[in-house]
Enzyme design. Structure first.
Site, short mmCIF file in Angstrom:
data_model
loop_
_atom_site.label_atom_id
_atom_site.label_comp_id
_atom_site.label_asym_id
_atom_site.label_seq_id
_atom_site.Cartn_x
_atom_site.Cartn_y
_atom_site.Cartn_z
N SER A 126 0.80 -1.21 0.00
CA SER A 126 0.00 0.00 0.00
C SER A 126 0.85 1.28 0.00
CB SER A 126 -0.97 -0.04 1.18
OG SER A 126 -1.84 1.06 1.12
N HIS A 127 0.71 2.05 1.06
CA HIS A 127 1.37 3.35 1.16
C HIS A 127 2.77 3.23 1.75
CE1 HIS A 127 -0.71 2.13 4.70
NE2 HIS A 127 0.15 2.83 5.40
N ASP A 171 -0.81 1.83 -4.11
CA ASP A 171 -1.67 0.87 -4.83
C ASP A 171 -3.00 1.48 -5.27
OD1 ASP A 171 -2.45 0.96 -2.12
OD2 ASP A 171 -3.43 -0.99 -2.28
N ASP A 211 -5.62 2.87 -3.69
CA ASP A 211 -6.91 2.81 -3.00
C ASP A 211 -7.14 4.00 -2.08
OD1 ASP A 211 -5.05 1.91 -1.20
OD2 ASP A 211 -6.11 0.05 -0.68
C1 G16 Z 1 -5.35 -0.60 5.25
C2 G16 Z 1 -6.79 -1.03 5.38
C3 G16 Z 1 -7.62 0.11 5.89
C4 G16 Z 1 -7.05 0.66 7.18
C5 G16 Z 1 -5.62 1.06 6.95
C6 G16 Z 1 -4.92 1.51 8.21
O1 G16 Z 1 -5.26 0.36 4.25
O2 G16 Z 1 -7.29 -1.47 4.15
O3 G16 Z 1 -8.92 -0.38 6.06
O4 G16 Z 1 -7.78 1.74 7.63
O5 G16 Z 1 -4.89 -0.04 6.46
O6 G16 Z 1 -4.84 0.44 9.09
P1 G16 Z 1 -3.96 0.52 10.38
O7 G16 Z 1 -4.49 1.68 11.17
O8 G16 Z 1 -4.17 -0.80 11.05
O9 G16 Z 1 -2.53 0.78 9.97
P2 G16 Z 1 -4.14 0.26 3.13
O10 G16 Z 1 -4.37 1.45 2.25
O11 G16 Z 1 -2.83 0.30 3.88
O12 G16 Z 1 -4.37 -1.06 2.47
#
Ligand code: G16
Length: 555
Positions: free
Chosen positions: A117-118, A286, A288
């Site tokens: 992801s990020h 990615d 989203d």
């Molecule tokens: C993922 C999840 C999201 C969540 C985010 C942050 O996003 O798909 O639903 O809100 O992580 O999660 P955490 O607070 O546990 O780090 P992504 O964009 O990283 O896939």
């Protein structure tokens, strides 16, 4: 002709437990011999027998370092595990929303998404593998727990002896009698989907009419969205070619941190401040996540963004036609959306952090629009959050109301009141120290009387708990989803450990406070929330436990 399958002896690796969204670790961890293969085999072991055998599997990655190699490994392991057809994006690239869309459009039974992801990429950065189920959404906890169990028992993995597949252009490749790889254009199907949801002709007319003085700047942060944003905003909607920046996907995201927030998308914020662009947006590695900005970098919090989109649903053709079934947000997300749901008189849900919790509600036709404070916004058009979709929603609202981003938001606050919101992140904290802080907070959960009724400035504690969620559709229960201190006026302090970091612990502190006084609607959020932030730090003894005086990121 049957394929030659090699069965390779292996041994379990510790810690292959998927987090909030798949398994995310350093690239070097995935590069250990057998590590990636083990996790892929554990995934197949958990799902192939009853779900994937002889069926279709989508594979796509965000273009980060290691994606090309891992796509080839998964194709060979899919062949060995008797999957019938793999659908893969050109060069192995697909945004996360595009994968979700492909699963649904092509009626595939599952998908493997290669992304962290990020999180930063490159040889020293992060990699990730995530399994999505046949509705196109992230696997629910029942499946990810099973994958983890399989990873702990694994003795061998199976891989077919076939050459690497040419992924450079759309084509069909067949192997033996029952296995095929279909390489598809990474962008086409996604654009078709967007065109079915939005009025592209109206948006093109709005963007190109000089009377609107509209000009946009989208920062793709060298993540996967470059080709998608260029096709949609430039080619389809007629904006200038320099409306899209950092639009070449790079394996290390150009050395950046592809997270669309005020800290990591600072280059976009700076450009917005120093230009006349009326709409700014950024997306993550990615594709989203998204961030929305107005003129001079006017920031829209993700919690407000989803509330605005919901309140203006009738300006978006898809919702105008299908109606609004229900609204939902993750627990730490501000309560701005709750007020919209109440006004529109639609069903409303508060779920734990993690997009996977929205899928069941959408499948049951009880949810149309949802969002998270973590820069995620989406709808039931797919089962992942969708950055470009959110940008198109904002464009649709601006075009239909002929209003700027600032006007749309201020009108929203005037109508509904404003939820001031901020999140403090403390990244890569020593795990033991973070756990000690959580243990300290758990005392208040175990004995709320320690806090309930206590006064902190103008805030009186009404309740303390550790958020638990019972899925209204399958009745599964998710415990320990974040410690909440809720005040009598509805303001909230929430503490959670992130489930997406790759080393140490990330502590997240969320602050949400509601304001209706019309004279106080346009304050700086940090100023408005200062007393509550100080209370949050005092109650948690965060600095005492972790040694951290400042957060790494403030949003
Ligand atoms: C993922 C999840 C999201 C969540 C985010 C942050 O996003 O798909 O639903 O809100 O992580 O999660 P955490 O607070 O546990 O780090 P992504 O964009 O990283 O896939």
């Amino acid at each position: 002709m049957s394929l030659k399958i090699n069965r390779v002896t292996t041994h379990p690796f510790d810690g292959q437990k998927p987090g909030t969204s798949g398994l995310r670790k350093r690239v070097t961890v995935f590069q250990q011999p057998g590590y990636t293969e083990n996790f892929v085999q554990a995934t197949f072991d958990a799902v192939t027998l009853n779900v994937l055998r002889g069926k279709k599997l989508v594979i796509g990655g965000d273009g980060r370092f290691l994606v090309p190699e891992v796509v080839q490994i998964i194709i060979k392991m899919a062949a060995a595990n008797e999957i019938g057809r793999v659908i893969v994006g050109t060069n192995g690239i697909l945004s996360t929303p595009a994968v979700s869309n492909l699963v649904r459009a092509r009626k595939a039974q599952g998908a493997i998404i290669l992304t962290a992801s990020h999180n930063p990429g490159g040889p020293e950065g992060d990699f990730g593998i995530k399994y999505n189920v046949e509705n196109g959404g992230p696997a629910p906890e029942g499946v990810t727990n099973l994958i983890y169990e399989c990873s702990k028992k694994i003795q061998s993995y199976s891989i077919a002896d076939i050459p690497n597949v040419d992924l450079s252009k759309p084509a069909e490749h067949s192997f033996g009698s029952g296995f095929a790889v279909e390489v598809v254009d990474s962008v086409d199907e996604y654009v078709t989907c967007m065109k079915s949801l939005f009025d592209f002709a109206a948006l093109r007319a709005y963007c190109s009419d000089p009377a609107n003085k509209f000009s946009m700047l989208v920062d793709c942060m060298h993540g996967v969205t470059g080709p998608y944003a260029t096709r949609i905003f430039v080619n389809e909607l007629g904006n200038a070619s320099n409306s899209v920046m950092n639009n070449i996907p790079l394996p290390d995201f150009g050395g950046g941190h592809p997270d669309p927030n005020l800290t990591y998308a600072a280059a976009l914020v700076e450009k917005m401040k120093n230009s006349e662009h009326t709409f700014g947006a950024a997306s993550d590695g990615d594709g989203d996540r998204n961030m929305i900005l107005g003129k001079k970098g006017f920031f829209v919090t993700p919690s407000d963004s989803v509330a605005v989109i919901a309140a203006n649903f009738a300006h978006i053709p898809y919702f105008k036609q299908s109606g609004l079934k229900g609204l939902a947000r993750s627990m730490p997300t501000s309560a701005a959306l709750d007020r919209v749901a109440a006004k529109l008189n639609v069903e409303f849900f508060e779920v734990p952090t993690g997009w996977k919790f929205f899928g069941n509600l959408m499948d049951a036709s009880r949810l149309s629009i949802c969002g998270e404070e973590s820069f995620g916004t989406g709808s039931d058009h797919i089962r992942e959050k969708d950055g470009i979709w959110a940008m198109l929603c904002w464009l649709s609202i601006m075009a239909a109301t002929n209003s700027s981003v600032e006007d749309v938001l201020i009108k929203h606050w005037t109508t509904f009141g404003r939820n001031y919101f901020s999140r403090y992140d403390y990244e890569e904290v020593d795990s033991d120290k973070a756990n000690s802080m959580v243990a300290h907070l758990q005392q208040f959960v175990a004995n709320p009387a320690l806090l309930v009724g206590k006064q902190f400035g103008r805030f009186t504690v009404a309740s303390v708990d550790d958020f638990a969620y019972t899925d209204p559709v399958d009745h599964s229960v998710s415990l320990h989803q974040g410690i909440r201190i809720i005040f009598a006026d509805g303001s909230r302090i929430i503490y959670r450990l992130s489930g997406t970091g790759s080393s140490g612990a990330t502590i997240r502190v969320y602050i949400d406070s509601f304001e209706t006084d019309s004279a106080k609607l346009t304050m700086d959020a940090q100023v408005a929330l200062k007393p509550l932030i100080e209370t949050a730090l005092e109650l948690s003894k965060l600095t005492e436990f972790t040694g951290r005086k400042e957060p790494t990121v403030i949003t």
